[in-house]
Design a protein around this motif. Sequence first.
Motif, mmCIF file in Angstrom:
data_model
loop_
_atom_site.group_PDB
_atom_site.id
_atom_site.type_symbol
_atom_site.label_atom_id
_atom_site.label_comp_id
_atom_site.label_asym_id
_atom_site.label_seq_id
_atom_site.Cartn_x
_atom_site.Cartn_y
_atom_site.Cartn_z
ATOM 1 N N PHE A 82 24.210 -12.794 0.042
ATOM 2 C CA PHE A 82 22.904 -11.234 -0.038
ATOM 3 C C PHE A 82 21.889 -12.682 0.059
ATOM 4 N N ALA A 83 21.716 -13.711 -0.702
ATOM 5 C CA ALA A 83 20.769 -14.475 -1.515
ATOM 6 C C ALA A 83 20.490 -15.501 -0.106
ATOM 7 N N VAL A 84 21.168 -16.448 0.726
ATOM 8 C CA VAL A 84 20.318 -16.610 1.929
ATOM 9 C C VAL A 84 20.103 -16.250 3.092
ATOM 10 N N SER A 85 20.522 -14.496 3.604
ATOM 11 C CA SER A 85 19.941 -13.778 3.624
ATOM 12 C C SER A 85 18.226 -13.919 4.205
ATOM 13 N N GLU A 86 17.801 -13.041 5.016
ATOM 14 C CA GLU A 86 15.941 -12.854 5.614
ATOM 15 C C GLU A 86 16.173 -11.538 4.594
ATOM 16 N N SER A 87 15.360 -11.512 3.827
ATOM 17 C CA SER A 87 15.057 -10.302 2.888
ATOM 18 C C SER A 87 13.828 -9.610 4.088
ATOM 19 N N LYS A 88 13.991 -8.220 4.000
ATOM 20 C CA LYS A 88 12.909 -7.413 4.654
ATOM 21 C C LYS A 88 11.332 -7.357 3.259
ATOM 22 N N PRO A 89 10.924 -7.163 4.278
ATOM 23 C CA PRO A 89 9.017 -6.750 3.305
ATOM 24 C C PRO A 89 8.948 -5.160 2.398
ATOM 25 N N SER A 90 8.665 -6.074 1.574
ATOM 26 C CA SER A 90 8.837 -4.276 0.740
ATOM 27 C C SER A 90 7.526 -3.543 1.118
ATOM 28 N N PHE A 91 7.843 -1.813 0.639
ATOM 29 C CA PHE A 91 6.653 -0.766 1.413
ATOM 30 C C PHE A 91 6.497 -0.436 0.041
ATOM 31 N N ILE A 92 5.727 0.776 0.108
ATOM 32 C CA ILE A 92 4.836 1.426 -0.697
ATOM 33 C C ILE A 92 5.948 2.994 -0.198
ATOM 34 N N ARG A 93 5.981 3.504 -0.815
ATOM 35 C CA ARG A 93 6.260 5.078 -0.572
ATOM 36 C C ARG A 93 6.860 5.885 -1.567
ATOM 37 N N ASP A 94 5.532 6.610 -2.275
ATOM 38 C CA ASP A 94 5.466 7.048 -3.159
ATOM 39 C C ASP A 94 4.224 8.421 -3.008
ATOM 40 N N ASP A 95 4.655 9.599 -3.305
ATOM 41 C CA ASP A 95 4.306 11.397 -3.298
ATOM 42 C C ASP A 95 2.579 10.860 -3.788
ATOM 43 N N LEU A 96 2.702 10.016 -5.496
ATOM 44 C CA LEU A 96 0.927 9.839 -5.272
ATOM 45 C C LEU A 96 0.435 9.903 -4.426
ATOM 46 N N LEU A 97 0.485 8.698 -3.429
ATOM 47 C CA LEU A 97 -0.276 8.264 -2.475
ATOM 48 C C LEU A 97 -0.807 9.411 -1.206
ATOM 49 N N VAL A 98 0.138 10.059 -1.516
ATOM 50 C CA VAL A 98 0.348 11.593 -0.275
ATOM 51 C C VAL A 98 -0.964 12.420 -1.552
ATOM 52 N N LYS A 99 -0.735 12.469 -2.805
ATOM 53 C CA LYS A 99 -1.484 13.803 -3.228
ATOM 54 C C LYS A 99 -2.891 12.591 -2.859
ATOM 55 N N VAL A 100 -3.270 11.176 -3.181
ATOM 56 C CA VAL A 100 -4.198 10.894 -2.958
ATOM 57 C C VAL A 100 -4.965 11.059 -2.405
ATOM 58 N N GLN A 101 -4.425 10.614 -1.113
ATOM 59 C CA GLN A 101 -4.702 11.568 0.370
ATOM 60 C C GLN A 101 -5.669 12.552 0.615
ATOM 61 N N VAL A 102 -5.352 13.203 0.091
ATOM 62 C CA VAL A 102 -5.567 14.702 0.851
ATOM 63 C C VAL A 102 -6.503 15.450 -0.625
ATOM 64 N N ALA A 103 -6.532 13.897 -1.533
ATOM 65 C CA ALA A 103 -7.053 15.485 -2.695
ATOM 66 C C ALA A 103 -8.631 15.624 -2.869
ATOM 67 N N THR A 108 -9.007 17.683 -7.261
ATOM 68 C CA THR A 108 -8.435 16.765 -7.731
ATOM 69 C C THR A 108 -8.679 16.431 -9.002
ATOM 70 N N VAL A 109 -8.029 17.747 -9.515
ATOM 71 C CA VAL A 109 -7.798 17.827 -11.192
ATOM 72 C C VAL A 109 -6.632 17.624 -11.134
ATOM 73 N N PRO A 110 -5.861 17.984 -10.600
ATOM 74 C CA PRO A 110 -4.300 18.033 -10.566
ATOM 75 C C PRO A 110 -4.099 16.443 -10.618
ATOM 76 N N VAL A 111 -4.508 15.984 -9.385
ATOM 77 C CA VAL A 111 -4.630 14.803 -8.303
ATOM 78 C C VAL A 111 -4.698 13.412 -10.129
#
Length: 189
Positions: A82-103, A108-111
């Motif tokens: 595993f240590a010598v295999s190529e890593s995939k880039p990380s990504f963000i998956r966060d429901d708070l970001l969806v809430k901010v996107q539509v705030a 906006t109060v709950p966000v």
Amino acid sequence: MALRHAVLAALLDGEYSGYQLAKAFDVGVANFWHALPQQLYAELAKLESEGLVAGRQVIQVTRPNKRLFRVTDAGRAVLEKFAVSESKPSFIRDDLLVKVQVADRIGTVPVIRELEQRATAAEAKIELLSTVLRKLRGDADEEQFLLSGERIGPYLTCLRGVAFEQEHRDWCLRIAAVLERRQTAHAEQ
């Protein structure tokens, strides 16, 4: 990365029971890999059935018996591969970001409230990880420890955890302030 790699990595420091692994995981690994205790127990059982960890029964007089697990040579080989295999880039998956996107469309109060709660949680995590860092390096200063410490992997991942939580805290506070200013400006119009 699969949970198995994180469990194997956590077990490199010695034998752990499932309970001890969950505690060690919560402090040392949770800043980059989240798993519930029941997921860890299930993964330990799978790893043992595959011969990647070995478990042994410890008989306790005043408490229920427990099993201790350690990484086998086969488990080390899996980690090395595993240590010598190529890593995939990380990504963000966060429901708070969806809430901010539509705030600005849904309110906006709950966000804002959730952003402030996340900032408080991030601050608590920073304090916890900073305590872990101090414990890991002992009497050494950071540069001395990084140069000659016995095992720096857990320290380096904690450093990443602190940086992540600091940035997350700062972003949450900034975005909460932006949304509050917008809310006030719209109320005055």
